[in-house]
Each structure stands twice: as C-alpha cells, then as structure tokens.
Motif scaffolding. Structure first.
Motif, PDB file in Angstrom:
ATOM      1  N   LEU A  26       0.820  -1.208   0.000  1.00 18.88           N
ATOM      2  CA  LEU A  26       0.000   0.000   0.000  1.00 18.88           C
ATOM      3  C   LEU A  26       0.853   1.258   0.000  1.00 18.88           C
ATOM      4  O   LEU A  26       0.517   2.245  -0.669  1.00 18.88           O
ATOM      5  CB  LEU A  26      -0.951   0.000   1.194  1.00 18.88           C
ATOM      6  N   SER A  27       1.967   1.248   0.710  1.00 12.49           N
ATOM      7  CA  SER A  27       2.874   2.398   0.716  1.00 12.49           C
ATOM      8  C   SER A  27       3.425   2.662  -0.678  1.00 12.49           C
ATOM      9  O   SER A  27       3.516   3.812  -1.113  1.00 12.49           O
ATOM     10  CB  SER A  27       4.033   2.167   1.684  1.00 12.49           C
ATOM     11  N   GLY A  28       3.785   1.605  -1.369  1.00 13.19           N
ATOM     12  CA  GLY A  28       4.278   1.757  -2.731  1.00 13.19           C
ATOM     13  C   GLY A  28       3.213   2.267  -3.680  1.00 13.19           C
ATOM     14  O   GLY A  28       3.483   3.088  -4.559  1.00 13.19           O
ATOM     15  N   MET A  29       1.984   1.806  -3.507  1.00  8.33           N
ATOM     16  CA  MET A  29       0.889   2.251  -4.369  1.00  8.33           C
ATOM     17  C   MET A  29       0.581   3.731  -4.158  1.00  8.33           C
ATOM     18  O   MET A  29       0.185   4.426  -5.098  1.00  8.33           O
ATOM     19  CB  MET A  29      -0.358   1.407  -4.103  1.00  8.33           C
ATOM     20  N   LEU A  30       0.759   4.205  -2.964  1.00 10.82           N
ATOM     21  CA  LEU A  30       0.456   5.597  -2.646  1.00 10.82           C
ATOM     22  C   LEU A  30       1.651   6.524  -2.816  1.00 10.82           C
ATOM     23  O   LEU A  30       1.548   7.728  -2.570  1.00 10.82           O
ATOM     24  CB  LEU A  30      -0.087   5.699  -1.213  1.00 10.82           C
ATOM     25  N   LEU A  70       4.445   6.458  -1.037  1.00  9.21           N
ATOM     26  CA  LEU A  70       5.076   6.781   0.238  1.00  9.21           C
ATOM     27  C   LEU A  70       6.533   6.336   0.302  1.00  9.21           C
ATOM     28  O   LEU A  70       7.250   6.718   1.220  1.00  9.21           O
ATOM     29  CB  LEU A  70       4.276   6.165   1.389  1.00  9.21           C
ATOM     30  N   ASN A  71       6.970   5.522  -0.655  1.00 10.20           N
ATOM     31  CA  ASN A  71       8.371   5.106  -0.718  1.00 10.20           C
ATOM     32  C   ASN A  71       9.194   6.074  -1.548  1.00 10.20           C
ATOM     33  O   ASN A  71      10.365   5.864  -1.752  1.00 10.20           O
ATOM     34  CB  ASN A  71       8.478   3.697  -1.311  1.00 10.20           C
ATOM     35  N   GLY A  72       8.561   7.102  -2.041  1.00 14.88           N
ATOM     36  CA  GLY A  72       9.242   8.110  -2.849  1.00 14.88           C
ATOM     37  C   GLY A  72       8.648   8.214  -4.235  1.00 14.88           C
ATOM     38  O   GLY A  72       8.150   7.239  -4.789  1.00 14.88           O
ATOM     39  N   ILE A  73       8.690   9.410  -4.774  1.00 16.73           N
ATOM     40  CA  ILE A  73       8.189   9.672  -6.124  1.00 16.73           C
ATOM     41  C   ILE A  73       9.342  10.250  -6.927  1.00 16.73           C
ATOM     42  O   ILE A  73      10.040  11.145  -6.464  1.00 16.73           O
ATOM     43  CB  ILE A  73       7.002  10.654  -6.083  1.00 16.73           C
ATOM     44  N   VAL A  74       9.538   9.734  -8.129  1.00 18.48           N
ATOM     45  CA  VAL A  74      10.594  10.215  -9.007  1.00 18.48           C
ATOM     46  C   VAL A  74       9.955  10.695 -10.300  1.00 18.48           C
ATOM     47  O   VAL A  74       9.203   9.967 -10.935  1.00 18.48           O
ATOM     48  CB  VAL A  74      11.629   9.109  -9.316  1.00 18.48           C
ATOM     49  N   LEU A  75      10.249  11.936 -10.662  1.00 20.12           N
ATOM     50  CA  LEU A  75       9.764  12.516 -11.903  1.00 20.12           C
ATOM     51  C   LEU A  75      10.934  12.692 -12.860  1.00 20.12           C
ATOM     52  O   LEU A  75      12.093  12.750 -12.434  1.00 20.12           O
ATOM     53  CB  LEU A  75       9.109  13.874 -11.621  1.00 20.12           C
ATOM     54  N   PRO A  76      10.670  12.799 -14.173  1.00 21.06           N
ATOM     55  CA  PRO A  76      11.760  12.979 -15.134  1.00 21.06           C
ATOM     56  C   PRO A  76      12.561  14.247 -14.870  1.00 21.06           C
ATOM     57  O   PRO A  76      12.018  15.262 -14.429  1.00 21.06           O
ATOM     58  CB  PRO A  76      11.043  13.070 -16.482  1.00 21.06           C
ATOM     59  N   GLU A  77      13.848  14.186 -15.164  1.00 18.54           N
ATOM     60  CA  GLU A  77      14.731  15.336 -14.953  1.00 18.54           C
ATOM     61  C   GLU A  77      14.287  16.549 -15.759  1.00 18.54           C
ATOM     62  O   GLU A  77      14.503  17.682 -15.348  1.00 18.54           O
ATOM     63  CB  GLU A  77      16.167  14.966 -15.339  1.00 18.54           C
ATOM     64  N   ALA A  78      13.646  16.329 -16.898  1.00 21.57           N
ATOM     65  CA  ALA A  78      13.214  17.431 -17.753  1.00 21.57           C
ATOM     66  C   ALA A  78      12.185  18.318 -17.060  1.00 21.57           C
ATOM     67  O   ALA A  78      12.022  19.480 -17.411  1.00 21.57           O
ATOM     68  CB  ALA A  78      12.639  16.877 -19.051  1.00 21.57           C
ATOM     69  N   LEU A  79      11.478  17.789 -16.073  1.00 19.11           N
ATOM     70  CA  LEU A  79      10.458  18.567 -15.364  1.00 19.11           C
ATOM     71  C   LEU A  79      11.008  19.323 -14.163  1.00 19.11           C
ATOM     72  O   LEU A  79      10.278  20.068 -13.512  1.00 19.11           O
ATOM     73  CB  LEU A  79       9.325  17.637 -14.905  1.00 19.11           C
ATOM     74  N   ALA A  80      12.277  19.136 -13.872  1.00 17.58           N
ATOM     75  CA  ALA A  80      12.867  19.754 -12.676  1.00 17.58           C
ATOM     76  C   ALA A  80      12.785  21.268 -12.729  1.00 17.58           C
ATOM     77  O   ALA A  80      12.568  21.921 -11.697  1.00 17.58           O
ATOM     78  CB  ALA A  80      14.308  19.300 -12.497  1.00 17.58           C
ATOM     79  N   GLY A  81      12.944  21.860 -13.908  1.00 20.01           N
ATOM     80  CA  GLY A  81      12.887  23.310 -14.017  1.00 20.01           C
ATOM     81  C   GLY A  81      11.512  23.875 -13.710  1.00 20.01           C
ATOM     82  O   GLY A  81      11.374  24.897 -13.034  1.00 20.01           O
ATOM     83  N   LYS A  82      10.482  23.198 -14.177  1.00 18.24           N
ATOM     84  CA  LYS A  82       9.112  23.686 -13.990  1.00 18.24           C
ATOM     85  C   LYS A  82       8.523  23.277 -12.641  1.00 18.24           C
ATOM     86  O   LYS A  82       7.694  23.970 -12.085  1.00 18.24           O
ATOM     87  CB  LYS A  82       8.216  23.172 -15.106  1.00 18.24           C
ATOM     88  N   LEU A  83       8.914  22.103 -12.163  1.00 17.65           N
ATOM     89  CA  LEU A  83       8.320  21.567 -10.936  1.00 17.65           C
ATOM     90  C   LEU A  83       9.329  21.440  -9.801  1.00 17.65           C
ATOM     91  O   LEU A  83       9.137  20.647  -8.880  1.00 17.65           O
ATOM     92  CB  LEU A  83       7.693  20.197 -11.222  1.00 17.65           C
ATOM     93  N   GLY A  84      10.384  22.213  -9.838  1.00 25.48           N
ATOM     94  CA  GLY A  84      11.434  22.131  -8.828  1.00 25.48           C
ATOM     95  C   GLY A  84      10.948  22.388  -7.414  1.00 25.48           C
ATOM     96  O   GLY A  84      11.513  21.879  -6.448  1.00 25.48           O
TER      97      GLY A  84
END
Length: 112
Positions: free
Chosen positions: A15-19, A21-35
């Motif tokens: 359940l932690s993984g589904m939600l 809670l173990n961490g979320i990783v987004l693409p590096e290309a979005l770091a500028g907009k969603l930093g």
C-alpha cells in the motif's frame, strides 16, 4: 491487497508503494518547472532506474516493439475470414476450455 498478503507488514509495504510513500521520481526534464516539489520529497532523475535499472531496458524495448508491431483485436477481427481450419481451431480451444473448467481450483480468498 489485504487478502493476498501473508502478514500486515507486507500489506503495508504494498500500500505504501501504491500511494507513493516510498518516494516519487519525476523525469529530470520537469525539474525546471516543478522544482518546488523537492521540498515535498519528490525527486527528479531517471525514472527507469527506479524499476530495475538499465538491465531492464532491453526487455522493456522488446515489449514495446511487440506492442507496436502486433495487431490489436479490432484489426484481427476486421481481417478474420471464416474457414474450416479456423472452425476446428476454435472448437478445439472451446473443448480445452470447458475441460479445464471441471478442474478443482482453490478459492481465491480462502483466508478471508
């Protein structure tokens, strides 16, 4: 999740993984907009490295190729032409399917 888990910690882990809670990783290309999301423990990096690393890339590319190459069911149905060979094949599949229905199978939620 609770019916299939062997114990409470395993269910909690799934359940932690589904939600996320173990961490979320987004693409590096979005770091500028969603930093600004970094203060909420959202990381930016290689997404595929989180699901098995580079060793899984080949398998994923193989499946992607199969998905793009193989026809979908609507395409196959539009090209279907009835014949004796197809009738025998479908009849054989029906027979095997009905025969396998008679086998004993364990109830899915036997621990409920």
């Amino acid at each position: 999740v609770f019916f299939r888990s062997k114990d409470w910690p395993m269910a909690h882990n799934v359940l932690s993984g589904m939600l996320g809670l173990n961490g979320i990783v987004l693409p590096e290309a979005l770091a500028g907009k969603l930093g600004f999301l970094e203060k909420y423990s959202i990381e930016f990096g290689l997404i595929l490295s989180q699901i098995g690393g580079p060793s899984k890339y080949g398998v994923m590319l193989l499946f992607l190729g199969a998905i793009l190459y193989i026809k979908n069911s609507n395409q196959m149905a539009s090209e279907f032409v009835g014949s004796v060979k197809n009738t025998i094949f479908v009849s054989l599949l029906l027979f095997v399917g009905i025969t396998l229905l008679a086998r004993h199978s364990e109830f899915l939620y036997f621990r409920f």
